[in-house]
Design an enzyme around this catalytic site. Structure first.
Site, PDB file in Angstrom:
ATOM      1  N   HIS A 117       0.998  -0.965  -0.122  1.00 37.81           N
ATOM      2  CA  HIS A 117      -0.107  -0.134  -0.046  1.00 37.81           C
ATOM      3  C   HIS A 117       0.784   1.416   0.051  1.00 37.81           C
ATOM      4  CE1 HIS A 117      -3.475   2.533   1.244  1.00 37.81           C
ATOM      5  NE2 HIS A 117      -2.476   3.067   1.843  1.00 37.81           N
ATOM      6  N   GLU A 118       1.836   1.279   0.908  1.00 38.93           N
ATOM      7  CA  GLU A 118       2.720   2.526   1.007  1.00 38.93           C
ATOM      8  C   GLU A 118       3.666   2.686  -0.069  1.00 38.93           C
ATOM      9  OE1 GLU A 118       1.926   4.954   3.098  1.00 38.93           O
ATOM     10  OE2 GLU A 118       0.609   3.676   4.267  1.00 38.93           O
ATOM     11  N   HIS A 137       1.745   4.306  -2.884  1.00 38.88           N
ATOM     12  CA  HIS A 137       1.704   5.938  -2.713  1.00 38.88           C
ATOM     13  C   HIS A 137       3.002   6.490  -3.059  1.00 38.88           C
ATOM     14  CE1 HIS A 137      -1.753   6.850  -0.586  1.00 38.88           C
ATOM     15  NE2 HIS A 137      -1.534   6.229   0.414  1.00 38.88           N
ATOM     16  N   HIS A 190       3.272   6.879  -7.045  1.00 38.37           N
ATOM     17  CA  HIS A 190       2.698   7.718  -7.159  1.00 38.37           C
ATOM     18  C   HIS A 190       3.472   9.092  -7.085  1.00 38.37           C
ATOM     19  CE1 HIS A 190      -1.642  10.229  -6.789  1.00 38.37           C
ATOM     20  NE2 HIS A 190      -1.077  10.234  -7.830  1.00 38.37           N
TER      21      HIS A 190
END
Length: 708
Positions: free
Chosen positions: A489-490, A493, A496
């Site tokens: 998940h991180e 990010h 991104h």
């Protein structure tokens, strides 16, 4: 590398500040480390205040020059000038924020208490600068006639919106009051965060013998043993309030009374006398409501959602209505199953919150022949890191080269250079994976440097923070499936931020609508449980054998197990968040009584607690980003579930055409477009809610399923 911040804890702030004023301040000197990395080995807490003061003065001067420019406003002398202003502040502040979150010391926390309100006032003064807004407003009013390209129009529109949202159209008395509120909120948020950190650091459950350790598997014992060593406790094991310590203990410990003790400490963080966050919550809610009303909104939730995909709290309520009741019904069924299992085991008890994970793990074993202890040996942190890198390579053509030579701020931190398909430098990726004293809980992505396409360009430095429990030195670190999901998940990010390819910093990377920013992170989680990924990277820590096909199948079939518990514990936080931020008289609130009344009104299933209770709910009260916005994870889940379905429909989870659209319109595009349009360009249509409902096991007949 041991940094000055770690070694000079007892130095006098006054003496340090005197030295920091001069040319010896490394924050104000040229940074010679590769890729613009900060000189961590030379930074002391005392350097920050004078460095911020210098940065404020520089930025103030630049803003005054832009606002007072006698030439008529145009894009270059107003918008571009604003984007280029404040370079020193943009260099110093991310380093400060990163260290406050990851390596907090008493001297650094003292600086944080002093600087956070100053930062808020400084930023607000820019937005409330009347002559500056007049120039920007004139440009925005004739934007169609300026001959701007799409990205220039977007940055002008976003900049204008930010000024208006901050109160640029208000009268002078209202502006002054806004400034006072913003300053006070910043100070309160810092205190809130430091109170929670102190409570987490203060707790330790010391386990002395085999009776205390009953039920704990070897990996949990090893982690607890290392935690004891870290605290200088010999011949013992320690459970801390790091989530990666708490959750395994609640899952495996046979000692019910100890589970209750840990659980109670966990849910009552932020309530300790002398650092009680409940009065802070009341004041913050009161100030936020006043701020919203100064801007012409009924409540803070309406104000906060004006620049998000949802647009209004009613849209959030409609989405929550689709999941709350099915989730409660599922949670009730789950509790009944757990109660039956306890009775079958001869345990004369009523299931309570500290029992849920313990019996759920046993029920999972019974139904799926799977438990955390059998999975963790296949989920080594080192191999899961390689797995996420491999997925990024297959999707986006990236290559990761570890750089142990680069300066970092703690010995447990690692850095990688990220290269694109042509072998060109794209970014630096820094992983700070382990819990430690002075590090806030949870997991998050931050940037030491953000991408910019102006001038010679700036490539980003991205940091992923997790709070995994470190084992003994040299021993492999094993992750739970939830830990591995958090890792992915991180990193979503992180991608991104790293893949950002826009011209203007205001539009770069994760600077998108809050309910869109979780799409790249949650979408990337899907690749973790793909069989081809697990076959290649999930290998047994001792034998090196790949995860058996039967275990992969069990993991995938068990994905919906416990979704009632997971959804209720999360969605109750969302509902309380919205209720708090829509309350007509927050100054009269008793946070505990309000929490109890709301959960009763919602018919919260028995023996369940919220994932985050208000006194330690940092998403809401340690800052502003998620205030009246904790719903964003569910909103983004609609997008990520529907978005991953595009790969499934293509017949290849690494389908090049899907990956290219995802890169172009989501991961590299920052805020170039309205998020609804960006998603539509990637997916070819608006998102459907149906895949999310199916993913959670709450599927309904597939009519009228568009997210609106």
């Amino acid at each position: 590398m041991q940094t000055a911040i770690l070694t000079d804890l007892d130095a006098s702030r006054e003496a340090g500040a005197t030295a920091a004023q001069g040319a010896g301040n490394p924050l104000l000197a040229d940074w010679s480390a590769p890729y613009g990395l900060p000189p961590f080995d030379r930074i002391d807490a005392a350097h920050f205040e004078p460095a911020f003061e210098a940065a404020f003065r520089e930025h103030d001067s630049q803003i005054a020059a832009i606002a007072g420019n006698p030439a008529a406003p145009d894009f270059d002398n107003t918008v571009l000038a604003l984007e280029e202003a404040g370079a020193l502040l943009a260099r110093i502040d991310p380093v400060f924020q990163a260290l406050c979150a990851s390596l907090a010391t008493e001297p650094l926390q003292a600086v944080e208490r002093a600087i956070s309100p100053r930062l808020a006032v400084h930023r607000n003064a820019v937005y409330l600068n009347g002559p500056l807004f007049t120039r920007l407003d004139r440009l925005h009013g004739r934007m169609a006639a300026l001959g701007l390209d799409d990205e220039q129009q977007r940055v002008l529109d976003r900049l204008h919106r930010e000024f208006v949202q901050a109160g640029a159209r208000l009268g002078e008395p209202q502006k002054r009051r806004c400034s006072q509120i913003v300053e006070r909120l910043a100070g309160l948020a810092t205190t809130f965060s430091q109170n929670v950190l102190a409570d987490e650091a203060a707790f330790q459950l010391v386990l002395r013998d085999e009776a205390d350790l009953a039920g704990l598997p070897e990996f949990a014992r090893a982690t607890a043993r290392q935690a004891a060593r870290d605290r200088g406790i010999d011949d013992a094991w320690v459970i801390t309030l790091a989530r990666s310590s708490v959750e395994p203990f609640l899952t495996f410990s046979d000692r019910r009374e100890l589970r209750e003790r840990v659980h109670q400490a966990w849910v009552h963080r932020g309530e300790t006398p002398g650092r009680d966050n409940r009065p802070i919550i009341v004041e913050m809610l009161t100030l936020r409501r006043e701020l919203a009303q100064l801007h012409g909104y009924d409540d803070f939730a309406c104000y906060a959602l004006t620049d998000r995909m949802a647009g209004h709290p009613d849209a959030v309520a409609q989405l929550l209505a689709r999941v709350w009741q099915p989730a409660c019904e599922a949670a009730d069924r789950e509790r009944e199953d757990l109660q039956a299992l306890a009775r079958e085991a001869g345990h004369a008890l009523t299931i309570e919150a500290w029992d849920w994970r313990y019996y759920a793990d046993r029920l999972r074993r019974e139904r799926y022949a799977i438990d955390e202890a059998s999975v963790k040996p296949y989920l080594q942190l080192e191999r899961m890191t390689l797995a996420m890198f491999d997925c990024a390579t297959r999707l986006f053509g990236l290559r990761f080269v570890e750089r142990p030579d680069l300066p970092v701020y703690h010995p447990g931190v690692r850095a990688w250079e990220v290269l694109d398909r042509e072998g060109t430098h794209l970014a630096l990726f820094i992983a700070d994976n382990f819990a430690r004293a002075g590090k806030q809980g949870g997991a998050w992505m931050s940037e030491l440097r953000s991408q910019s396409g102006l001038g010679a360009g700036i490539r980003p430095i991205v940091v992923n923070n997790n709070n995994f429990s470190a084992g003994a030195p040299g021993e492999p670190v094993l992750l739970s499936i939830d830990d591995a999901r958090t890792l992915f998940h991180e990193f979503g990010h992180g991608l991104h931020g790293m893949l950002s390819a826009v011209r203007y910093p205001l539009l770069a990377g994760t600077r998108v609508a809050q309910d869109f920013v979780e799409l790249p992170s949650q979408l990337f989680e899907h690749w973790l449980l793909e069989p081809q990924v697990l076959r290649q990277h999930a290998r047994h820590v001792e034998t090196g054998e790949p995860m058996p096909e039967a275990l992969i199948d069990k993991l995938r079939r068990a994905r919906r197990f416990g979704q009632g518990f997971a959804t209720v514990s999360y969605a109750s936080c969302v509902l309380l968040d919205m209720s708090l931020h829509r309350h007509p008289d927050p100054g009269a609130l008793d946070p505990d009584a309000f929490e109890r009344a709301e959960l009763s009104r919602l018919a919260m299933p028995r023996a369940m607690v919220m994932r985050h209770r208000p006194p330690h709910f940092g998403h809401l009260f340690a800052g502003e980003s998620y205030a009246a916005g904790y719903y964003v994870y569910l909103w983004a889940e609609v997008l990520d579930a529907d978005g991953f379905e595009a790969f499934a429909q293509a017949g290849d989870v690494f389908d090049p055409a899907c990956a290219q659209r995802l890169l172009r319109y989501v991961y590299s595009a920052g805020n170039l477009r309205d998020p609804a349009l960006a998603y539509r360009l990637f997916r070819g249509r608006d998102p459907s809610v149906q895949p999310m409902l199916e993913q959670r096991g709450f599927a309904t007949p597939p009519q009228a399923q568009a997210l609106s």
